[in-house]
Design a protein around this motif. Sequence first.
Motif, PDB file in Angstrom:
ATOM      1  N   ILE A 165      11.297   4.354  -1.065  1.00  0.00           N
ATOM      2  CA  ILE A 165      11.872   3.713   0.126  1.00  0.00           C
ATOM      3  C   ILE A 165      11.205   2.374   0.410  1.00  0.00           C
ATOM      4  N   VAL A 166       9.882   2.330   0.276  1.00  0.00           N
ATOM      5  CA  VAL A 166       9.160   1.075   0.526  1.00  0.00           C
ATOM      6  C   VAL A 166       9.596   0.007  -0.461  1.00  0.00           C
ATOM      7  N   GLU A 167       9.711   0.366  -1.717  1.00  0.00           N
ATOM      8  CA  GLU A 167      10.139  -0.609  -2.730  1.00  0.00           C
ATOM      9  C   GLU A 167      11.562  -1.092  -2.454  1.00  0.00           C
ATOM     10  N   GLU A 168      12.405  -0.193  -2.018  1.00  0.00           N
ATOM     11  CA  GLU A 168      13.803  -0.532  -1.745  1.00  0.00           C
ATOM     12  C   GLU A 168      13.931  -1.478  -0.557  1.00  0.00           C
ATOM     13  N   ASN A 169      13.204  -1.182   0.525  1.00  0.00           N
ATOM     14  CA  ASN A 169      13.308  -1.975   1.750  1.00  0.00           C
ATOM     15  C   ASN A 169      12.563  -3.300   1.670  1.00  0.00           C
ATOM     16  N   SER A 170      11.575  -3.376   0.812  1.00  0.00           N
ATOM     17  CA  SER A 170      10.768  -4.593   0.751  1.00  0.00           C
ATOM     18  C   SER A 170      11.116  -5.455  -0.457  1.00  0.00           C
ATOM     19  N   SER A 171      12.305  -5.261  -0.999  1.00  0.00           N
ATOM     20  CA  SER A 171      12.739  -6.068  -2.146  1.00  0.00           C
ATOM     21  C   SER A 171      13.263  -7.429  -1.717  1.00  0.00           C
ATOM     22  N   TYR A 172      13.417  -7.634  -0.408  1.00  0.00           N
ATOM     23  CA  TYR A 172      13.928  -8.909   0.094  1.00  0.00           C
ATOM     24  C   TYR A 172      12.834  -9.976   0.084  1.00  0.00           C
ATOM     25  N   VAL A 173      13.251 -11.203  -0.101  1.00  0.00           N
ATOM     26  CA  VAL A 173      12.305 -12.321  -0.071  1.00  0.00           C
ATOM     27  C   VAL A 173      11.717 -12.453   1.331  1.00  0.00           C
ATOM     28  N   ASP A 174      10.397 -12.672   1.390  1.00  0.00           N
ATOM     29  CA  ASP A 174       9.707 -12.901   2.662  1.00  0.00           C
ATOM     30  C   ASP A 174       9.862 -11.707   3.615  1.00  0.00           C
ATOM     31  N   TRP A 175       9.923 -10.494   3.063  1.00  0.00           N
ATOM     32  CA  TRP A 175      10.145  -9.307   3.878  1.00  0.00           C
ATOM     33  C   TRP A 175       9.083  -9.113   4.946  1.00  0.00           C
ATOM     34  N   ASP A 176       7.833  -9.503   4.626  1.00  0.00           N
ATOM     35  CA  ASP A 176       6.727  -9.232   5.544  1.00  0.00           C
ATOM     36  C   ASP A 176       6.813 -10.050   6.828  1.00  0.00           C
ATOM     37  N   ASN A 177       7.603 -11.117   6.815  1.00  0.00           N
ATOM     38  CA  ASN A 177       7.770 -11.938   8.017  1.00  0.00           C
ATOM     39  C   ASN A 177       9.098 -11.662   8.723  1.00  0.00           C
ATOM     40  N   ARG A 178       9.839 -10.675   8.251  1.00  0.00           N
ATOM     41  CA  ARG A 178      11.132 -10.350   8.857  1.00  0.00           C
ATOM     42  C   ARG A 178      11.046  -9.023   9.601  1.00  0.00           C
ATOM     43  N   GLU A 179      11.109  -9.105  10.904  1.00  0.00           N
ATOM     44  CA  GLU A 179      10.970  -7.912  11.728  1.00  0.00           C
ATOM     45  C   GLU A 179      12.132  -6.948  11.537  1.00  0.00           C
ATOM     46  N   ASP A 180      13.318  -7.468  11.211  1.00  0.00           N
ATOM     47  CA  ASP A 180      14.460  -6.576  11.020  1.00  0.00           C
ATOM     48  C   ASP A 180      14.258  -5.653   9.828  1.00  0.00           C
ATOM     49  N   ILE A 181      13.689  -6.211   8.742  1.00  0.00           N
ATOM     50  CA  ILE A 181      13.452  -5.412   7.550  1.00  0.00           C
ATOM     51  C   ILE A 181      12.319  -4.414   7.797  1.00  0.00           C
ATOM     52  N   PHE A 211       2.979   4.198   8.334  1.00  0.00           N
ATOM     53  CA  PHE A 211       3.612   2.875   8.291  1.00  0.00           C
ATOM     54  C   PHE A 211       2.619   1.825   7.795  1.00  0.00           C
ATOM     55  N   GLU A 212       1.372   1.902   8.246  1.00  0.00           N
ATOM     56  CA  GLU A 212       0.357   0.925   7.832  1.00  0.00           C
ATOM     57  C   GLU A 212       0.132   0.988   6.323  1.00  0.00           C
ATOM     58  N   GLN A 213       0.068   2.191   5.774  1.00  0.00           N
ATOM     59  CA  GLN A 213      -0.108   2.335   4.328  1.00  0.00           C
ATOM     60  C   GLN A 213       1.117   1.821   3.585  1.00  0.00           C
ATOM     61  N   ALA A 214       2.299   2.017   4.147  1.00  0.00           N
ATOM     62  CA  ALA A 214       3.528   1.528   3.511  1.00  0.00           C
ATOM     63  C   ALA A 214       3.521   0.009   3.408  1.00  0.00           C
ATOM     64  N   GLU A 215       3.145  -0.667   4.480  1.00  0.00           N
ATOM     65  CA  GLU A 215       3.093  -2.128   4.455  1.00  0.00           C
ATOM     66  C   GLU A 215       1.971  -2.612   3.549  1.00  0.00           C
ATOM     67  N   ASN A 216       0.841  -1.902   3.548  1.00  0.00           N
ATOM     68  CA  ASN A 216      -0.279  -2.261   2.685  1.00  0.00           C
ATOM     69  C   ASN A 216       0.116  -2.151   1.208  1.00  0.00           C
ATOM     70  N   PHE A 217       0.904  -1.132   0.869  1.00  0.00           N
ATOM     71  CA  PHE A 217       1.338  -0.914  -0.507  1.00  0.00           C
ATOM     72  C   PHE A 217       2.110  -2.119  -1.049  1.00  0.00           C
ATOM     73  N   LYS A 218       3.064  -2.615  -0.261  1.00  0.00           N
ATOM     74  CA  LYS A 218       3.894  -3.717  -0.761  1.00  0.00           C
ATOM     75  C   LYS A 218       3.082  -5.002  -0.898  1.00  0.00           C
ATOM     76  N   ARG A 219       2.166  -5.228   0.028  1.00  0.00           N
ATOM     77  CA  ARG A 219       1.320  -6.440  -0.107  1.00  0.00           C
ATOM     78  C   ARG A 219       0.510  -6.381  -1.389  1.00  0.00           C
ATOM     79  N   TYR A 220      -0.027  -5.196  -1.691  1.00  0.00           N
ATOM     80  CA  TYR A 220      -0.794  -5.026  -2.927  1.00  0.00           C
ATOM     81  C   TYR A 220       0.095  -5.246  -4.148  1.00  0.00           C
ATOM     82  N   ALA A 221       1.289  -4.656  -4.130  1.00  0.00           N
ATOM     83  CA  ALA A 221       2.195  -4.753  -5.283  1.00  0.00           C
ATOM     84  C   ALA A 221       2.551  -6.200  -5.577  1.00  0.00           C
TER      85      ALA A 221
END
Length: 223
Positions: A165-181, A211-221
């Motif tokens: 789910i994290v990989e699917e939702n965070s596949s968008y460009v600049d996802w970390d700065n988009r509150e909707d995503i 949620f914190e671990q989910a966001e941390n995962f994508k930043r690491y990836a």
Amino acid sequence: DYKDVSNLIEEAIRSDGVEDLFVSSRKVGGGVDLLSPEYIAKIAAIPRPNTKIKILERLLRQEIGKYEKINKIKAKSFTERLNTLIDKNNNARNGEHTNDILNEIFDQLTSLIEDFKSDKNSSEEMGMSIEQKAFYDILHYVAEKNQFEYPHEKLLFLSKKIKHIVEENSSYVDWDNREDIKSQLKRDLMILLVDNGYPPEFSEDVFVEVFEQAENFKRYAEA
């Protein structure tokens, strides 16, 4: 003076002939292989106990810092254990039988290294990636912290689904700065967890660290 003590430590490291190990490891990249028994044996052979401890502390903090990018909760646990040993070291340096105590602390640090290595390698034994295990660990930790039981097999299932789910939702460009995503990610994770009875009684507070671990995962990836 802290700076003077720090300089003395660095000089002790150099005079004991181990600073070149740090330098050579940086040249080839990838950092020092903290988990190598051969490298630990070289450190163990240094005659001054406090120098050995400072070197292990330096290496452990480096390796734990890397691991934190993958597994926040386990990195926090290892940092706490390391800090406890270093506090013990600082308190022991001016007491009786100092060398005996410092050698004991060094042995405890090497045991901590073995635990660290085992934790990093345990994902293979569990049949999952190191990133999936990070989700397993946070789910297990939150369940213990909030005093509810959850089956091991279901934790394995959820950890793999969360990664997907994290990989699917965070596949968008600049996802970390988009509150909707980010909001969509949280909703998707919450639905997954609730649908699988995690936790048995609904509590929004339970989801925060997941949620914190989910966001941390994508930043690491991405890094």
